[in-house]
Design an enzyme around this catalytic site. Structure first.
Site, PDB file in Angstrom:
ATOM      1  N   LYS A  48     -34.315 -29.328  65.871  1.00 61.00           N
ATOM      2  CA  LYS A  48     -35.472 -28.743  65.191  1.00 61.00           C
ATOM      3  C   LYS A  48     -36.774 -29.117  65.893  1.00 61.00           C
ATOM      4  CE  LYS A  48     -37.391 -27.807  60.760  1.00 61.00           C
ATOM      5  NZ  LYS A  48     -37.007 -27.291  59.468  1.00 61.00           N
ATOM      6  N   ARG A  98     -39.477 -27.479  53.559  1.00 58.31           N
ATOM      7  CA  ARG A  98     -38.774 -26.600  52.634  1.00 58.31           C
ATOM      8  C   ARG A  98     -37.810 -27.408  51.772  1.00 58.31           C
ATOM      9  NH1 ARG A  98     -35.189 -23.537  54.735  1.00 58.31           N
ATOM     10  NH2 ARG A  98     -35.125 -22.168  52.941  1.00 58.31           N
ATOM     11  N   ARG A 107     -25.689 -24.407  57.693  1.00 56.92           N
ATOM     12  CA  ARG A 107     -25.176 -25.317  58.727  1.00 56.92           C
ATOM     13  C   ARG A 107     -23.917 -24.721  59.316  1.00 56.92           C
ATOM     14  NH1 ARG A 107     -27.338 -30.420  57.610  1.00 56.92           N
ATOM     15  NH2 ARG A 107     -28.309 -30.420  55.590  1.00 56.92           N
TER      16      ARG A 107
HETATM   17  C1  BTN Z   1     -39.603 -27.067  57.033  1.00 55.67           C
HETATM   18  O1  BTN Z   1     -39.045 -27.758  56.170  1.00 55.67           O
HETATM   19  O2  BTN Z   1     -39.020 -26.719  58.053  1.00 55.67           O
HETATM   20  C2  BTN Z   1     -41.037 -26.627  56.840  1.00 55.67           C
HETATM   21  C3  BTN Z   1     -42.008 -27.630  57.389  1.00 55.67           C
HETATM   22  C4  BTN Z   1     -43.452 -27.212  57.233  1.00 55.67           C
HETATM   23  C5  BTN Z   1     -44.419 -28.317  57.615  1.00 55.67           C
HETATM   24  C6  BTN Z   1     -45.839 -27.827  57.659  1.00 55.67           C
HETATM   25  S1  BTN Z   1     -46.924 -29.013  58.388  1.00 55.67           S
HETATM   26  C7  BTN Z   1     -48.302 -28.057  57.887  1.00 55.67           C
HETATM   27  C8  BTN Z   1     -47.998 -27.570  56.496  1.00 55.67           C
HETATM   28  N1  BTN Z   1     -48.364 -28.572  55.510  1.00 55.67           N
HETATM   29  C9  BTN Z   1     -47.308 -29.045  54.865  1.00 55.67           C
HETATM   30  O3  BTN Z   1     -47.350 -29.930  53.988  1.00 55.67           O
HETATM   31  N2  BTN Z   1     -46.199 -28.453  55.307  1.00 55.67           N
HETATM   32  C10 BTN Z   1     -46.481 -27.481  56.328  1.00 55.67           C
END
Ligand code: BTN
Length: 328
Positions: free
Chosen positions: A188, A123, A324
């Protein structure tokens, strides 16, 4: 199956395999084995250990993704909803892949997984650490008859579904941080990236991307700019099956998509609140360059975050705010 993956499938047991055995397995000369091993290590950014006089091995066994194991671990209802199952060895991003396929008409229920992502996305423009043969990188394409505004709150519903799947996999102490970070003891463990496209008045679709850390080496985790954890630390090394986890997360996401299409966010709010980590705490919400501090009051009926700033109640829409603990 191409040669690189052929070699990895042989080495995946973590045992030492002699050059001669690998050569016989691949039907090539021993010099070709050495070259192939070097190439696969380079292409997939993998460490292959050469043991003098014994052969070659991986640092630890790998459980590679297996479509049959994933499908059979799903309920018959969830299986029936999967129209396409794609598993890639090496891809830029499962979300980016499905975005391209969705634009070309891929069906609702297309599920895409990868052993490795070279440009995994998180994100707010962050990257997502995605080494080969570890963790879960999974995206689901789901189509809705209504437009993107009807999908507000879907990322919260999906977050609650993933939290449920991780609890079912044995991880207690799971919590959610708005909008959909999945944490274990405030570190996380998983994240979701939902990307929506379509017509304003429908139809529209979402690509729901989920990343779960199952095993990260310390040097891989060093690239993550916040406290993190993996399922090996939570459950004990090697306890979690990646294929079972893939099925659990996919099944939970599918049933969340179906329920959301019928009933919206409402039935997910109670579960979300049970997982809500920061409710009642002093927090800081970042919105672009703006930072607002206040007491976290939980969610409103649309899934927006409510904050008591001391001078009034402010609400923040899902998707673009990071949060946060104040002073943290
Ligand atoms: C975050 O920032 O918390 C979201 C992370 C999401 C990662 C997943 S891995 C599968 C899918 N493909 C990506 O490029 N991102 C999501």
């Amino acid at each position: 199956m191409d040669r690189p993956l052929h070699i990895i499938r042989l080495l995946a047991d973590g045992e030492c395999h002699s050059g001669a055995a690998i050569a016989a397995h691949l039907g090539v000369s021993r010099t070709a084995v050495w070259k192939a091993l070097r190439k696969v290590a380079e292409d997939l950014d993998l460490t292959i250990i050469a043991e003098r006089g014994r052969g070659y091995r991986l640092p630890a066994p790998l459980e590679l993704l297996d479509p049959q194991r994933i499908l059979t671990a799903l309920s018959p209802e969830a299986q029936a909803k999967i129209q396409r199952l794609e598993i890639y060895d090496n891809i830029d991003s499962t979300n980016s892949r499905l975005m391209r396929e969705a634009a070309e008409g891929a069906p609702s229920g297309t599920l895409c997984l990868a052993e490795r992502q070279t440009a995994g996305r998180g994100r707010l423009g962050r990257g997502w650490v995605s080494p080969f043969g570890a963790n879960l990188y999974l995206s689901l394409l789901w189509r809705f008859p209504f437009g993107p505004t009807g999908m507000a709150g879907l990322s919260l519903a999906a977050g609650a579904a993933v939290a449920d799947a991780l609890r079912a996999a044995g991880a207690d102490d799971i919590a959610l941080k708005w909008p959909n970070d999945v944490l274990w003891q405030r570190r996380k463990l998983a994240g979701l990236l939902l990307e929506v496209a379509g017509e304003a008045h429908g139809p529209a679709y979402v690509i729901a991307g989920v990343g779960v850390n199952t095993h990260l080496e310390p040097d891989q985790g060093a690239a993550i700019d916040r406290p993190w954890v993996d399922l090996d630390q939570v459950l004990g090394r090697g306890t979690c099956s990646r294929n079972a986890l893939a099925a659990g997360v996919a099944g939970a996401l599918i049933s969340a998509m179906e329920r959301f299409a019928r009933e919206g966010l409402t039935p997910f709010l109670a579960a979300w609140e049970r997982y809500d980590l920061y409710r009642g705490e002093q927090v800081e919400v970042q919105w672009g360059r703006q930072r607002v501090r206040g007491t976290h009051l939980g969610l409103d009926a649309q899934g927006a975050l409510r904050l008591d700033t001391g001078t009034g109640i402010e609400t923040f829409q899902a998707g673009e705010v990071s949060l946060r603990p104040a002073g943290g």
